[in-house]
Enzyme design. Structure first.
Site, PDB file in Angstrom:
ATOM      1  N   LYS A  56      47.493  58.714  30.863  1.00  0.00           N
ATOM      2  CA  LYS A  56      47.227  60.434  30.046  1.00  0.00           C
ATOM      3  C   LYS A  56      48.291  61.033  30.535  1.00  0.00           C
ATOM      4  O   LYS A  56      49.210  62.078  30.508  1.00  0.00           O
ATOM      5  CB  LYS A  56      46.228  61.102  30.168  1.00  0.00           C
ATOM      6  CG  LYS A  56      45.566  59.959  28.856  1.00  0.00           C
ATOM      7  CD  LYS A  56      46.117  60.033  27.654  1.00  0.00           C
ATOM      8  CE  LYS A  56      45.120  59.541  26.706  1.00  0.00           C
ATOM      9  NZ  LYS A  56      45.564  59.498  25.272  1.00  0.00           N
ATOM     10  N   SER A  81      39.155  64.013  24.118  1.00  0.00           N
ATOM     11  CA  SER A  81      37.651  63.958  25.188  1.00  0.00           C
ATOM     12  C   SER A  81      37.543  63.298  26.336  1.00  0.00           C
ATOM     13  O   SER A  81      36.544  63.514  27.225  1.00  0.00           O
ATOM     14  CB  SER A  81      37.247  61.851  23.838  1.00  0.00           C
ATOM     15  OG  SER A  81      38.094  61.388  24.874  1.00  0.00           O
ATOM     16  N   GLU A 207      40.955  46.959  21.425  1.00  0.00           N
ATOM     17  CA  GLU A 207      39.879  48.043  20.849  1.00  0.00           C
ATOM     18  C   GLU A 207      38.127  47.753  21.236  1.00  0.00           C
ATOM     19  O   GLU A 207      38.764  46.049  21.279  1.00  0.00           O
ATOM     20  CB  GLU A 207      39.881  48.357  19.201  1.00  0.00           C
ATOM     21  CG  GLU A 207      41.802  48.638  18.804  1.00  0.00           C
ATOM     22  CD  GLU A 207      41.792  48.999  17.746  1.00  0.00           C
ATOM     23  OE1 GLU A 207      41.471  49.695  17.344  1.00  0.00           O
ATOM     24  OE2 GLU A 207      41.561  47.788  16.927  1.00  0.00           O
ATOM     25  N   GLY A 211      34.979  50.021  16.807  1.00  0.00           N
ATOM     26  CA  GLY A 211      35.989  51.324  16.247  1.00  0.00           C
ATOM     27  C   GLY A 211      37.328  50.857  16.671  1.00  0.00           C
ATOM     28  O   GLY A 211      38.112  51.019  16.938  1.00  0.00           O
ATOM     29  N   ASP A 213      40.235  50.686  14.444  1.00  0.00           N
ATOM     30  CA  ASP A 213      40.828  51.202  13.286  1.00  0.00           C
ATOM     31  C   ASP A 213      42.364  50.073  13.108  1.00  0.00           C
ATOM     32  O   ASP A 213      42.751  49.747  11.996  1.00  0.00           O
ATOM     33  CB  ASP A 213      40.868  52.371  13.507  1.00  0.00           C
ATOM     34  CG  ASP A 213      41.265  52.605  14.899  1.00  0.00           C
ATOM     35  OD1 ASP A 213      40.454  52.577  15.496  1.00  0.00           O
ATOM     36  OD2 ASP A 213      42.330  53.644  15.038  1.00  0.00           O
ATOM     37  N   SER A 307      44.035  51.429  32.318  1.00  0.00           N
ATOM     38  CA  SER A 307      44.628  52.470  32.055  1.00  0.00           C
ATOM     39  C   SER A 307      43.269  54.228  32.115  1.00  0.00           C
ATOM     40  O   SER A 307      44.551  55.098  32.675  1.00  0.00           O
ATOM     41  CB  SER A 307      44.330  52.885  30.728  1.00  0.00           C
ATOM     42  OG  SER A 307      42.696  52.925  29.586  1.00  0.00           O
TER      43      SER A 307
END
Length: 322
Positions: A56, A81, A207, A211, A213, A307
């Site tokens: 990030k 989060s 995923e 979740g 999506d 990640s």
């Protein structure tokens, strides 16, 4: 939200130049044991060694660094989060400005403490009953701050794509790239870089099963909203894909694999015991997909973006040692 210009390899390369000497060039790990178990040659981009412990930082710094001086003087805001929270807080500190971060009340304690440690002010909310996007926009507007979203921003996506760019610079052509999917910024930036450099590469997102999506959205041809998932992969506990990231991923992502929490724990344990690295649940999902045989049409040379590794010792022990 206004449509963003198409994300390009040039955007990712410009981000890489901006990050040079600021972000870490993280190592690429290999394991004969892993190759034997998977039946392919696997190259792991270990973003757990990135600043703040996750990829990030790449996107947050690339976005904050492009703000005009008058906005830098006022400060930035973000909602996250944990990993983007830390990344934005550190980027703000590095660039001489202040950060106010909206975090869920149940965010991991280690991530909240690290975010505060970088000098950010933390505002909390309930992720299961409140809309963090609306709260984040209101917070930024009320305080005159520039909002740096965790994925739905072209500069953030371009920054995240530098992880794949570095991986491919080190490994050369790969047959597939396996990437965790939350809001979709990492895979959007990575797929942009990877498919531009090697048009035949297969892009696989991963995923948590609770979740899915993005998988549902790709199948439906439009963004689908699911209930906020309850999964150990807190960085992927999102209800809907990003507005800007989804069109990129709709065009470039070939498949989505799903993994269970138990499979994620198995991957975390494997990474610790055999690779000698600590991965947080979200960072371990691509490895989990490979170990559990969730990636179909398995090619010969596979890149994996692990990640992040932001998990405190107590939670890691509770998950992996159980």
């Amino acid at each position: 939200m206004a449509a963003a210009p198409p994300l390009t390899l040039a955007d990712v390369r410009e981000a890489a130049a901006r990050l040079e000497g600021v972000a870490h060039r993280t190592p690429v790990l290999t394991s004969r044991t892993l190759n034997s178990l998977v039946g392919a040659e696997v190259f792991i981009k270990a973003e757990n060694f990135q600043r703040v412990g996750a990829f990030k930082f790449r996107g947050a710094y690339n976005a904050v660094a492009q703000l005009p001086p008058e906005q830098l003087a006022k400060g930035v805001a973000a909602y996250s989060s944990g990993n983007h929270a830390q990344a934005t807080a550190l980027a703000a500190r590095e660039l001489g400005t202040r950060a106010v971060i909206l975090m869920p009340e149940d965010a991991p304690r280690s991530k909240r403490e690290a975010t505060a440690g970088y000098g950010a002010e933390i505002v909390t909310y309930d992720r299961y009953t409140e809309d963090r996007t609306a709260l984040g926009h209101a917070l930024a507007e009320d305080r005159g701050l520039a909002l740096i979203p965790p994925y739905d921003h072209p500069h953030v996506m371009a920054g995240q794509g530098t992880a794949a760019l570095e991986l491919l610079e080190e490994t050369g052509p790969l047959d597939a790239l396996v990437v965790p999917v939350g809001g979709g910024g990492l895979i959007a930036g990575s797929a942009t870089a990877a498919t531009a450099l090697h048009p035949g590469i297969r892009i696989v997102g991963v995923e948590p099963e609770a979740g899915d999506d993005t998988r549902r959205s790709l199948a439906a041809g439009a963004r689908v909203t699911v209930p906020v998932p309850r999964t150990i992969a807190d960085g992927q506990a999102l209800a809907t894909p990003g507005e800007l990231t989804f069109p990129v991923n709709q065009r470039l992502v070939d498949a989505i694999a799903l993994v269970t929490d138990a499979e994620i724990v198995t991957a975390m344990r494997f990474a610790f015991e055999r690779l000698k690295i600590v991965l947080e649940p979200s960072g371990a999902t691509p490895l989990a997909a490979l170990l559990a045989g969730r990636v179909d049409r398995l090619p010969r040379r596979i890149g994996v973006i692990a990640s992040g590794g932001n998990i405190d010792a107590d939670r890691f022990t509770a998950l992996v040692g159980g």
